[in-house]
Scaffold this motif. Structure first.
Motif, PDB file in Angstrom:
ATOM      1  N   ASP A  66       0.827  -1.200   0.000  1.00  0.00           N
ATOM      2  CA  ASP A  66       0.000   0.000   0.000  1.00  0.00           C
ATOM      3  C   ASP A  66       0.864   1.254   0.000  1.00  0.00           C
ATOM      4  OD1 ASP A  66      -2.246  -1.621   0.147  1.00  0.00           O
ATOM      5  OD2 ASP A  66      -2.738  -1.091   2.230  1.00  0.00           O
ATOM      6  N   LEU A  67       1.898   1.279   0.838  1.00  0.00           N
ATOM      7  CA  LEU A  67       2.764   2.452   0.926  1.00  0.00           C
ATOM      8  C   LEU A  67       3.555   2.675  -0.357  1.00  0.00           C
ATOM      9  CD1 LEU A  67       4.033   2.073   4.594  1.00  0.00           C
ATOM     10  CD2 LEU A  67       2.441   3.797   3.697  1.00  0.00           C
ATOM     11  N   ARG A  68       3.946   1.600  -1.004  1.00  0.00           N
ATOM     12  CA  ARG A  68       4.658   1.731  -2.289  1.00  0.00           C
ATOM     13  C   ARG A  68       3.747   2.340  -3.351  1.00  0.00           C
ATOM     14  NH1 ARG A  68       9.967   2.059  -2.642  1.00  0.00           N
ATOM     15  NH2 ARG A  68      11.021   0.397  -1.563  1.00  0.00           N
ATOM     16  N   ALA A  69       2.475   1.966  -3.330  1.00  0.00           N
ATOM     17  CA  ALA A  69       1.528   2.463  -4.328  1.00  0.00           C
ATOM     18  C   ALA A  69       1.057   3.882  -4.012  1.00  0.00           C
ATOM     19  CB  ALA A  69       0.324   1.523  -4.425  1.00  0.00           C
ATOM     20  N   ASP A  70       0.936   4.201  -2.727  1.00  0.00           N
ATOM     21  CA  ASP A  70       0.432   5.508  -2.297  1.00  0.00           C
ATOM     22  C   ASP A  70       1.084   5.806  -0.954  1.00  0.00           C
ATOM     23  OD1 ASP A  70      -0.975   7.700  -1.323  1.00  0.00           O
ATOM     24  OD2 ASP A  70      -2.921   6.942  -1.959  1.00  0.00           O
ATOM     25  N   GLY A  71       2.025   6.729  -0.936  1.00  0.00           N
ATOM     26  CA  GLY A  71       2.814   7.006   0.259  1.00  0.00           C
ATOM     27  C   GLY A  71       2.098   7.747   1.369  1.00  0.00           C
ATOM     28  N   ARG A  72       0.816   8.059   1.177  1.00  0.00           N
ATOM     29  CA  ARG A  72       0.079   8.746   2.244  1.00  0.00           C
ATOM     30  C   ARG A  72      -0.200   7.771   3.385  1.00  0.00           C
ATOM     31  NH1 ARG A  72      -5.056  10.787  -0.618  1.00  0.00           N
ATOM     32  NH2 ARG A  72      -4.807   8.709  -1.499  1.00  0.00           N
ATOM     33  N   VAL A  73      -0.035   8.257   4.612  1.00  0.00           N
ATOM     34  CA  VAL A  73      -0.205   7.389   5.769  1.00  0.00           C
ATOM     35  C   VAL A  73      -0.663   8.207   6.973  1.00  0.00           C
ATOM     36  CG1 VAL A  73       2.201   7.616   6.550  1.00  0.00           C
ATOM     37  CG2 VAL A  73       0.939   5.540   7.085  1.00  0.00           C
ATOM     38  N   ALA A  74      -1.397   7.541   7.854  1.00  0.00           N
ATOM     39  CA  ALA A  74      -1.727   8.092   9.169  1.00  0.00           C
ATOM     40  C   ALA A  74      -1.303   7.044  10.192  1.00  0.00           C
ATOM     41  CB  ALA A  74      -3.217   8.387   9.292  1.00  0.00           C
ATOM     42  N   VAL A  75      -0.727   7.509  11.279  1.00  0.00           N
ATOM     43  CA  VAL A  75      -0.223   6.615  12.317  1.00  0.00           C
ATOM     44  C   VAL A  75      -0.735   7.112  13.661  1.00  0.00           C
ATOM     45  CG1 VAL A  75       1.851   5.721  13.444  1.00  0.00           C
ATOM     46  CG2 VAL A  75       1.867   6.133  10.974  1.00  0.00           C
ATOM     47  N   VAL A  76      -1.216   6.184  14.480  1.00  0.00           N
ATOM     48  CA  VAL A  76      -1.662   6.512  15.834  1.00  0.00           C
ATOM     49  C   VAL A  76      -0.852   5.696  16.827  1.00  0.00           C
ATOM     50  CG1 VAL A  76      -3.572   6.351  17.487  1.00  0.00           C
ATOM     51  CG2 VAL A  76      -4.001   7.147  15.161  1.00  0.00           C
ATOM     52  N   VAL A  77      -0.393   6.388  17.864  1.00  0.00           N
ATOM     53  CA  VAL A  77       0.244   5.758  19.018  1.00  0.00           C
ATOM     54  C   VAL A  77      -0.610   6.162  20.204  1.00  0.00           C
ATOM     55  CG1 VAL A  77       2.340   5.579  20.405  1.00  0.00           C
ATOM     56  CG2 VAL A  77       2.515   6.059  17.942  1.00  0.00           C
ATOM     57  N   ASP A  78      -1.139   5.179  20.943  1.00  0.00           N
ATOM     58  CA  ASP A  78      -2.008   5.532  22.056  1.00  0.00           C
ATOM     59  C   ASP A  78      -1.786   4.608  23.239  1.00  0.00           C
ATOM     60  OD1 ASP A  78      -3.159   3.322  20.828  1.00  0.00           O
ATOM     61  OD2 ASP A  78      -5.202   4.022  21.052  1.00  0.00           O
ATOM     62  N   ALA A  79      -2.289   5.054  24.390  1.00  0.00           N
ATOM     63  CA  ALA A  79      -2.146   4.275  25.623  1.00  0.00           C
ATOM     64  C   ALA A  79      -3.304   4.626  26.547  1.00  0.00           C
ATOM     65  CB  ALA A  79      -0.817   4.593  26.304  1.00  0.00           C
ATOM     66  N   GLY A  80      -3.533   3.770  27.542  1.00  0.00           N
ATOM     67  CA  GLY A  80      -4.564   4.000  28.547  1.00  0.00           C
ATOM     68  C   GLY A  80      -5.666   2.970  28.459  1.00  0.00           C
ATOM     69  N   GLU A  81      -6.217   2.627  29.598  1.00  0.00           N
ATOM     70  CA  GLU A  81      -7.313   1.666  29.675  1.00  0.00           C
ATOM     71  C   GLU A  81      -8.613   2.355  30.066  1.00  0.00           C
ATOM     72  OE1 GLU A  81      -7.063  -1.560  28.786  1.00  0.00           O
ATOM     73  OE2 GLU A  81      -4.981  -1.150  28.272  1.00  0.00           O
ATOM     74  N   GLU A  82      -8.555   3.175  31.091  1.00  0.00           N
ATOM     75  CA  GLU A  82      -9.737   3.906  31.565  1.00  0.00           C
ATOM     76  C   GLU A  82      -9.825   5.228  30.825  1.00  0.00           C
ATOM     77  OE1 GLU A  82     -11.865   2.556  33.721  1.00  0.00           O
ATOM     78  OE2 GLU A  82     -10.590   0.781  33.843  1.00  0.00           O
ATOM     79  N   TYR A  83     -11.048   5.763  30.719  1.00  0.00           N
ATOM     80  CA  TYR A  83     -11.283   7.003  29.979  1.00  0.00           C
ATOM     81  C   TYR A  83     -10.327   8.121  30.409  1.00  0.00           C
ATOM     82  CZ  TYR A  83     -13.682  11.005  27.955  1.00  0.00           C
ATOM     83  OH  TYR A  83     -13.986  12.140  27.240  1.00  0.00           O
ATOM     84  N   GLY A  84     -10.177   8.327  31.688  1.00  0.00           N
ATOM     85  CA  GLY A  84      -9.345   9.402  32.216  1.00  0.00           C
ATOM     86  C   GLY A  84      -7.856   9.182  32.033  1.00  0.00           C
ATOM     87  N   GLU A  85      -7.457   8.017  31.504  1.00  0.00           N
ATOM     88  CA  GLU A  85      -6.035   7.701  31.266  1.00  0.00           C
ATOM     89  C   GLU A  85      -5.656   7.814  29.794  1.00  0.00           C
ATOM     90  OE1 GLU A  85      -5.903   3.614  32.372  1.00  0.00           O
ATOM     91  OE2 GLU A  85      -5.783   4.029  34.510  1.00  0.00           O
ATOM     92  N   LEU A  86      -6.637   7.944  28.910  1.00  0.00           N
ATOM     93  CA  LEU A  86      -6.360   7.884  27.477  1.00  0.00           C
ATOM     94  C   LEU A  86      -5.439   9.018  27.037  1.00  0.00           C
ATOM     95  CD1 LEU A  86      -9.915   7.035  26.111  1.00  0.00           C
ATOM     96  CD2 LEU A  86      -8.018   5.470  26.577  1.00  0.00           C
ATOM     97  N   ARG A  87      -4.469   8.660  26.234  1.00  0.00           N
ATOM     98  CA  ARG A  87      -3.558   9.643  25.655  1.00  0.00           C
ATOM     99  C   ARG A  87      -2.997   9.085  24.368  1.00  0.00           C
ATOM    100  NH1 ARG A  87       1.912   8.906  28.795  1.00  0.00           N
ATOM    101  NH2 ARG A  87       1.590   6.796  29.524  1.00  0.00           N
ATOM    102  N   GLY A  88      -2.603   9.961  23.487  1.00  0.00           N
ATOM    103  CA  GLY A  88      -2.079   9.472  22.227  1.00  0.00           C
ATOM    104  C   GLY A  88      -1.619  10.581  21.306  1.00  0.00           C
ATOM    105  N   VAL A  89      -1.046  10.140  20.188  1.00  0.00           N
ATOM    106  CA  VAL A  89      -0.532  11.038  19.160  1.00  0.00           C
ATOM    107  C   VAL A  89      -0.938  10.467  17.809  1.00  0.00           C
ATOM    108  CG1 VAL A  89       1.528  12.072  18.122  1.00  0.00           C
ATOM    109  CG2 VAL A  89       1.454  11.680  20.593  1.00  0.00           C
ATOM    110  N   GLU A  90      -1.451  11.326  16.926  1.00  0.00           N
ATOM    111  CA  GLU A  90      -1.735  10.949  15.547  1.00  0.00           C
ATOM    112  C   GLU A  90      -0.800  11.760  14.655  1.00  0.00           C
ATOM    113  OE1 GLU A  90      -5.234  10.980  12.137  1.00  0.00           O
ATOM    114  OE2 GLU A  90      -5.614  11.898  14.082  1.00  0.00           O
TER     115      GLU A  90
END
Length: 155
Positions: A66-90
């Motif tokens: 997929d990346l070879r055909a179309d280099g556009r990408v979105a990546v998410v890194v996230d952590a947390g189990e409970e609602y008040g713990e959720l955090r991440g980066v897109e």
């Protein structure tokens, strides 16, 4: 470039918080689009160098095709189990391929520090082991969004 987040401004991570978070996390989710328009999301280990996200992927995977055909990408890194713990980066943008594919260890000075740091982080090793099945892609994000729901308690 960090995106100005209107609704999430109060819970977005500072650049230092974001860098620390990405340094401690190991797994990201990589979103690509196949030639027929079908989305595909898959987990992958990564290394963040403070500017770019380095992805070490099987070069015969659907993700790599997929990346070879179309280099556009979105990546998410996230952590947390409970609602008040959720955090991440897109992070989103276009992939650049670095080094030979598959990676066999040909000299590539640009990859020297990346491979050392990636293997230290993910395997506790200081020497890169090339298996001839993986290759490197670099995402220098055009957009970055982040959130840390732990900050909600401060509001």
């Amino acid at each position: 470039m960090t995106v100005t987040q209107r609704r999430g401004r109060r819970i977005m991570m500072s650049p230092d918080e974001r860098d620390a978070f990405l340094a401690e996390q190991r797994t990201c989710r990589v979103a690509t689009v196949s030639a027929d328009g079908t989305p595909h999301v898959s987990p992958l280990w990564f290394w963040w160098d403070g500017t770019s996200l380095w992805l070490y992927s099987l070069d015969r995977s659907r993700r790599w095709a997929d990346l070879r055909a179309d280099g556009r990408v979105a990546v998410v890194v996230d952590a947390g189990e409970e609602y008040g713990e959720l955090r991440g980066v897109e992070l989103s943008g276009r992939i650049e391929f670095v080094g030979e594919s598959p990676r066999t260890g040909e000299p590539c000075p640009e990859l020297d520090p990346v491979e050392v740091k990636f293997f230290e982080k993910n395997f506790g090793l200081t020497t890169m082991v090339h298996d001839g099945r993986h290759a490197w892609a670099r995402l220098t994000p055009e957009k970055i969004a982040s959130w840390d729901f732990r900050k909600l308690a401060e509001l």
